[in-house]
Design a protein around this motif. Sequence first.
Motif, mmCIF file in Angstrom:
data_model
loop_
_atom_site.group_PDB
_atom_site.id
_atom_site.type_symbol
_atom_site.label_atom_id
_atom_site.label_comp_id
_atom_site.label_asym_id
_atom_site.label_seq_id
_atom_site.Cartn_x
_atom_site.Cartn_y
_atom_site.Cartn_z
ATOM 1 N N SER A 103 -25.456 51.506 -29.600
ATOM 2 C CA SER A 103 -23.686 52.182 -28.926
ATOM 3 C C SER A 103 -24.913 53.620 -29.193
ATOM 4 O O SER A 103 -26.210 54.109 -29.490
ATOM 5 N N GLY A 104 -23.548 54.792 -28.599
ATOM 6 C CA GLY A 104 -23.849 56.002 -28.941
ATOM 7 C C GLY A 104 -24.319 56.685 -30.160
ATOM 8 O O GLY A 104 -25.175 57.648 -30.357
ATOM 9 N N ALA A 105 -23.363 56.280 -31.150
ATOM 10 C CA ALA A 105 -23.660 57.086 -32.111
ATOM 11 C C ALA A 105 -25.199 55.656 -33.138
ATOM 12 O O ALA A 105 -25.596 57.374 -33.142
ATOM 13 N N ASN A 108 -27.763 58.980 -32.144
ATOM 14 C CA ASN A 108 -27.646 60.373 -32.375
ATOM 15 C C ASN A 108 -27.832 59.879 -33.838
ATOM 16 O O ASN A 108 -28.286 60.865 -33.635
ATOM 17 N N PHE A 136 -17.854 65.620 -30.489
ATOM 18 C CA PHE A 136 -17.827 64.474 -31.146
ATOM 19 C C PHE A 136 -19.561 63.354 -30.798
ATOM 20 O O PHE A 136 -19.766 63.278 -29.516
ATOM 21 N N HIS A 137 -19.403 62.378 -32.035
ATOM 22 C CA HIS A 137 -21.103 62.077 -31.803
ATOM 23 C C HIS A 137 -20.303 60.786 -32.269
ATOM 24 O O HIS A 137 -22.526 60.164 -31.686
ATOM 25 N N GLY A 138 -19.597 59.616 -33.159
ATOM 26 C CA GLY A 138 -19.839 58.848 -32.649
ATOM 27 C C GLY A 138 -19.107 58.157 -34.421
ATOM 28 O O GLY A 138 -18.559 59.621 -35.722
ATOM 29 N N GLU A 188 -23.087 68.342 -27.018
ATOM 30 C CA GLU A 188 -22.727 67.712 -25.712
ATOM 31 C C GLU A 188 -22.418 68.911 -24.618
ATOM 32 O O GLU A 188 -22.153 69.646 -25.051
ATOM 33 N N GLU A 193 -14.522 63.512 -25.498
ATOM 34 C CA GLU A 193 -13.500 63.765 -26.460
ATOM 35 C C GLU A 193 -13.355 64.580 -26.907
ATOM 36 O O GLU A 193 -11.769 64.750 -27.018
ATOM 37 N N ASP A 221 -26.235 65.594 -26.620
ATOM 38 C CA ASP A 221 -25.451 63.690 -26.937
ATOM 39 C C ASP A 221 -25.873 64.007 -25.127
ATOM 40 O O ASP A 221 -23.882 63.734 -24.618
ATOM 41 N N VAL A 223 -24.209 60.561 -23.854
ATOM 42 C CA VAL A 223 -23.447 59.276 -24.455
ATOM 43 C C VAL A 223 -22.996 59.255 -22.621
ATOM 44 O O VAL A 223 -22.618 58.093 -22.981
ATOM 45 N N GLN A 224 -21.549 60.406 -23.063
ATOM 46 C CA GLN A 224 -20.531 60.308 -22.853
ATOM 47 C C GLN A 224 -21.475 60.918 -20.789
ATOM 48 O O GLN A 224 -20.372 59.893 -19.809
ATOM 49 N N LYS A 250 -22.672 54.331 -23.705
ATOM 50 C CA LYS A 250 -21.956 54.082 -22.214
ATOM 51 C C LYS A 250 -22.456 53.321 -21.282
ATOM 52 O O LYS A 250 -22.303 52.120 -20.956
HETATM 53 N N1 PLP Z 1 -21.291 60.390 -28.618
HETATM 54 C C1 PLP Z 1 -20.794 60.628 -27.560
HETATM 55 C C2 PLP Z 1 -20.460 62.102 -26.578
HETATM 56 C C3 PLP Z 1 -19.433 60.332 -27.169
HETATM 57 O O1 PLP Z 1 -18.259 60.111 -26.149
HETATM 58 C C4 PLP Z 1 -19.521 58.721 -28.358
HETATM 59 C C5 PLP Z 1 -17.876 57.582 -27.547
HETATM 60 O O2 PLP Z 1 -17.297 58.212 -27.183
HETATM 61 C C6 PLP Z 1 -20.003 58.759 -28.823
HETATM 62 C C7 PLP Z 1 -21.041 59.891 -28.707
HETATM 63 C C8 PLP Z 1 -20.338 57.368 -29.689
HETATM 64 O O3 PLP Z 1 -20.553 56.325 -28.505
HETATM 65 P P1 PLP Z 1 -20.791 54.297 -29.177
HETATM 66 O O4 PLP Z 1 -18.381 54.902 -29.090
HETATM 67 O O5 PLP Z 1 -20.605 53.755 -28.113
HETATM 68 O O6 PLP Z 1 -20.667 54.335 -30.802
#
Ligand code: PLP
Length: 400
Positions: A103-105, A108, A136-138, A188, A193, A221, A223-224, A250
């Motif tokens: 996952s993204g969290a 990170n 936002f990082h999770g 980011e 978010e 980050d 992820v998005q 993601k």
């Molecule tokens: N980092 C960013 C920039 C995100 O937008 C998100 C989720 O929205 C995450 C991390 C967390 O990812 P995950 O929900 O897959 O843990």
Amino acid sequence: MRDWIKLEQQYFMDTGHRRLGITVVRGEGVTVWDETGREYLDFIAGWAACSLGHCHPVIVNALEEQGGRLILAGYDVYTIPQIELAELLASASGLDKVFFCNSGAEANEGAVKLARKYGKLHLKGAYDVISALRGFHGRTLAMVAATGKPESHKYFTPLPEGFTHVPFDDVPALRAAAKEQTCAILLEPIQGEGGVRIPDDAYLKEVRRLCDERGLLLILDEVQTGCGRTGTLWGHEQFDVKPDIMTLGKGLGGGVPIGAILVNERAACFGPGDHGSTFGGNALCTAVAAAVFRYILAEDLSGNAARMGAYFRERLWDLQGKYEAVKEVRGRGLLVALEFHVPIALPFAQACRELGLLTNPLPPHTIRFMPPLTIRPHDVDRAIEIVEAAIKRTTSQDSS
Ligand code: PLP
């Protein structure tokens, strides 16, 4: 028919907002259907994860093929899909080494662990990570601490220490916050978010400069913003910087759970036993992600995201000229926000849903759109028709 909403309320912890109030049972391309057979244009796409849309044949084939061959083999052996995906990502990013998680969290978390080890080895034990307010990082404990939303901290203290927050897009604040104990800056490239906040063109270059001056690691980050979402393969390309560490999630998996940490040689200081994950890098998800990533490259979906995003934002701006409630439109590629002057995000998103379009409300004022990267102009046209009808319905203003 069973009452799925009632059953969820009985059995599921109340963590989801479920603001749109429908039960989705099937998806194909940019369309999903609820259990009554009603069809919706999906501009949420699994919170930007379904980069190729729903049940794309590339994903379904990879699932079937790899699912029938090998799903998970464990950490003691090599598996080919993981190696192939690592090679693909390294060559497409210019970074050197990859670690896979789920996952993204988690990506990170791993990045912060790596930065802490780097601090121990090269920065006299520095451990602090600076991140941005409204970032936002999770949702793991350390990522709650890293995430610059103090209001989401209160029930979860004590949180892991070693995180400092500064306003986003503010170089002097960042310079002032960088101290002897700082080992990394985590940002980011565009805050997703936080409402699709795009920094000044020079911001990330200045952050890079600060990191270089002080020997800090720059963790982006993505992820998005990564994997084509913002109209280039990586969000940071638009700001002409390179991170030391980039995290992905993601859209990398097109809907299957996967995260990744990509690093340059300088930052690649993990040794055996420092990090790991039972499911991370499993053959099934890495095979799917490799198929998704190859498709993104072969079909130039970043380019499609750039073109469709520009068209979508132009059509949304036209509505700003027609309806007083619309304040502004922001975004890059297919990460787009529509902001209202009035706090109507929730009723607006509900009106869109009633009219057949799924959007992501960021109450009180903002709506986020993250459609699949595969959308075509007729999808944008249809979405705009519904957005306009929903504005009329929510504000009771007809166009002037
Ligand atoms: N980092 C960013 C920039 C995100 O937008 C998100 C989720 O929205 C995450 C991390 C967390 O990812 P995950 O929900 O897959 O843990």
